[in-house]
Design a protein around this motif. Structure first.
Motif, short mmCIF file in Angstrom:
data_model
loop_
_atom_site.label_atom_id
_atom_site.label_comp_id
_atom_site.label_asym_id
_atom_site.label_seq_id
_atom_site.Cartn_x
_atom_site.Cartn_y
_atom_site.Cartn_z
N ILE A 296 53.67 16.81 -30.34
CA ILE A 296 53.21 15.41 -30.50
C ILE A 296 52.73 15.17 -31.93
CG2 ILE A 296 51.48 13.72 -29.77
CD1 ILE A 296 51.52 15.04 -27.00
N VAL A 297 51.94 16.11 -32.45
CA VAL A 297 51.42 15.96 -33.81
C VAL A 297 52.56 15.96 -34.83
CG1 VAL A 297 49.99 17.02 -35.61
CG2 VAL A 297 49.17 16.95 -33.24
N GLU A 298 53.51 16.87 -34.68
CA GLU A 298 54.64 16.93 -35.61
C GLU A 298 55.45 15.64 -35.58
OE1 GLU A 298 55.64 21.72 -35.74
OE2 GLU A 298 56.64 20.44 -34.27
N ASP A 299 55.63 15.08 -34.39
CA ASP A 299 56.35 13.82 -34.27
C ASP A 299 55.61 12.71 -34.99
OD1 ASP A 299 58.46 12.16 -33.28
OD2 ASP A 299 57.12 11.42 -31.71
N GLY A 300 54.28 12.70 -34.86
CA GLY A 300 53.48 11.69 -35.55
C GLY A 300 53.56 11.81 -37.05
N ILE A 301 53.61 13.05 -37.55
CA ILE A 301 53.74 13.28 -39.00
C ILE A 301 55.10 12.78 -39.49
CG2 ILE A 301 53.87 15.04 -40.80
CD1 ILE A 301 51.86 16.69 -39.09
N LYS A 302 56.15 13.10 -38.72
CA LYS A 302 57.50 12.67 -39.11
C LYS A 302 57.62 11.16 -39.16
CE LYS A 302 59.88 16.76 -37.29
NZ LYS A 302 60.77 17.28 -36.22
N GLN A 303 56.96 10.50 -38.22
CA GLN A 303 57.02 9.04 -38.17
C GLN A 303 56.01 8.38 -39.11
OE1 GLN A 303 57.41 7.05 -34.37
NE2 GLN A 303 58.06 8.94 -33.35
N GLN A 304 55.27 9.21 -39.84
CA GLN A 304 54.26 8.75 -40.81
C GLN A 304 53.15 7.95 -40.13
OE1 GLN A 304 56.54 6.76 -43.91
NE2 GLN A 304 57.05 8.71 -44.86
N VAL A 305 52.91 8.26 -38.88
CA VAL A 305 51.78 7.69 -38.16
C VAL A 305 50.55 8.57 -38.38
CG1 VAL A 305 50.87 7.11 -35.87
CG2 VAL A 305 53.27 6.65 -36.42
N PHE A 306 50.78 9.91 -38.40
CA PHE A 306 49.70 10.86 -38.64
C PHE A 306 49.79 11.41 -40.06
CE2 PHE A 306 49.94 12.16 -33.88
CZ PHE A 306 49.26 11.00 -33.53
N ARG A 307 48.68 11.79 -40.59
CA ARG A 307 48.62 12.41 -41.90
C ARG A 307 49.31 13.78 -41.86
NH1 ARG A 307 42.53 10.72 -42.11
NH2 ARG A 307 42.67 8.74 -43.24
N LYS A 308 49.61 14.33 -43.03
CA LYS A 308 50.25 15.63 -43.12
C LYS A 308 49.21 16.73 -42.92
CE LYS A 308 54.13 14.20 -46.03
NZ LYS A 308 54.84 14.39 -47.32
N VAL A 309 48.89 16.95 -41.67
CA VAL A 309 47.90 17.98 -41.30
C VAL A 309 48.62 19.22 -40.80
CG1 VAL A 309 46.15 16.25 -40.69
CG2 VAL A 309 47.77 17.05 -38.94
N PRO A 310 47.95 20.38 -40.79
CA PRO A 310 48.57 21.58 -40.18
C PRO A 310 48.72 21.35 -38.68
CG PRO A 310 46.65 22.15 -41.54
CD PRO A 310 46.63 20.68 -41.36
N ALA A 311 49.95 21.20 -38.22
CA ALA A 311 50.19 20.76 -36.85
C ALA A 311 49.68 21.77 -35.82
CB ALA A 311 51.69 20.51 -36.64
N ARG A 312 49.89 23.06 -36.07
CA ARG A 312 49.47 24.08 -35.09
C ARG A 312 47.95 24.15 -35.00
NH1 ARG A 312 52.33 26.32 -30.88
NH2 ARG A 312 51.37 28.28 -30.21
N VAL A 313 47.30 24.11 -36.16
CA VAL A 313 45.83 24.17 -36.17
C VAL A 313 45.25 22.94 -35.48
CG1 VAL A 313 43.78 24.20 -37.64
CG2 VAL A 313 45.76 25.59 -38.24
N THR A 314 45.84 21.80 -35.75
CA THR A 314 45.39 20.56 -35.12
C THR A 314 45.57 20.63 -33.61
OG1 THR A 314 46.02 19.31 -37.11
CG2 THR A 314 45.68 18.05 -35.08
N ALA A 315 46.70 21.16 -33.16
CA ALA A 315 46.96 21.30 -31.73
C ALA A 315 45.95 22.25 -31.08
CB ALA A 315 48.38 21.80 -31.50
N LEU A 316 45.59 23.33 -31.78
CA LEU A 316 44.58 24.24 -31.28
C LEU A 316 43.24 23.53 -31.09
CD1 LEU A 316 45.27 27.51 -33.32
CD2 LEU A 316 45.12 27.37 -30.83
N GLN A 317 42.88 22.71 -32.08
CA GLN A 317 41.62 21.99 -32.00
C GLN A 317 41.62 21.00 -30.83
OE1 GLN A 317 38.76 22.52 -33.98
NE2 GLN A 317 37.98 21.35 -32.25
N ILE A 318 42.75 20.36 -30.62
CA ILE A 318 42.87 19.43 -29.48
C ILE A 318 42.66 20.18 -28.17
CG2 ILE A 318 44.48 17.95 -28.22
CD1 ILE A 318 45.76 17.32 -31.00
#
Length: 219
Positions: free
Chosen positions: A158-180
């Motif tokens: 989900i986070v990677e999709d948001g980054i690709k669509q430029q909805v989410f900032r360019k964050v570390p997707a795996r680390v962000t997912a872990l935090q979620i």
């Protein structure tokens, strides 16, 4: 974390890889192990893994001690089956979450909310898993942690999709997912503390606002 739930025969085959049994009939194996998992989960929750003996488990089952060793070879095998059953249930429920095909933000909101309520439902079992998973032999522990990683991958996509669509900032997707995932797991690990100060609905909404404030490109 998508796709149809694992069928009984497939589940039996997967379990056989890690926990061999002398019974080869998949239906009988699944039936007996389901009973074993139900009984062991209850006893582990009540008494803890260390304070629950094999004999106590057998006394609560419909088969005897000799028969038990046709399905497992140790108490660690039983703990592994309990852990894998929990993660299978969680994976199935999370996979049934309907996400948005067009909005990563909406997908994150739906996925996180769904997972929080799944965690709340299975909170005692999740606490058990956190407490006891270290008692498993390395290979079994690795398998259980691999299923936990599937939850992380669910949110990472989900986070990677948001980054690709430029909805989410360019964050570390795996680390962000872990935090979620950890934000949701707090519901199980700190149930009393959270519920003393906030209702579950409000906790989910608050965490979502905090996460989106750090993720959204336009806030």
């Amino acid at each position: 974390m998508s796709g149809s739930p694992v069928k009984n025969s497939e589940k039996a085959a997967l379990e056989m890889e890690a926990v061999p049994a002398t019974i080869k009939n998949p239906e009988r194996l699944m039936r007996r192990r389901a009973e074993l998992i139900e009984v062991a989960t209850r006893l582990f929750l009540e008494n803890g893994f260390h304070n629950t003996s094999i004999r106590e488990i057998v006394r609560a089952c419909s088969f005897n001690l000799a028969s038990l060793y046709m399905y497992v070879s140790s108490k660690e095998d039983i703990l592994f089956l309990v852990a894998q059953d929990l993660m299978s249930n969680i994976a199935e429920e999370l996979a049934n979450t309907k996400l948005s095909s067009s909005s990563p933000r909406k997908s994150l909101e739906l996925g996180f909310s769904s997972y929080c309520y799944i965690v709340d439902k299975w909170r005692r079992q999740i606490r058990l898993l956190y407490r006891e998973v270290g008692r498993l032999p390395p290979e079994m522990r690795s398998r259980v942690l691999g299923t936990v990683a599937d939850v992380v991958s669910f949110f990472e996509t989900i986070v990677e999709d948001g980054i690709k669509q430029q909805v989410f900032r360019k964050v570390p997707a795996r680390v962000t997912a872990l935090q979620i995932m950890f934000n949701a797991h707090a519901i199980a690990l700190h149930t009393r503390e959270i519920k003393e100060v906030v209702a579950l609905d409000d906790y989910v909404k608050y965490q979502m606002r905090v996460m989106l404030s750090g993720l959204l490109v336009n806030t």
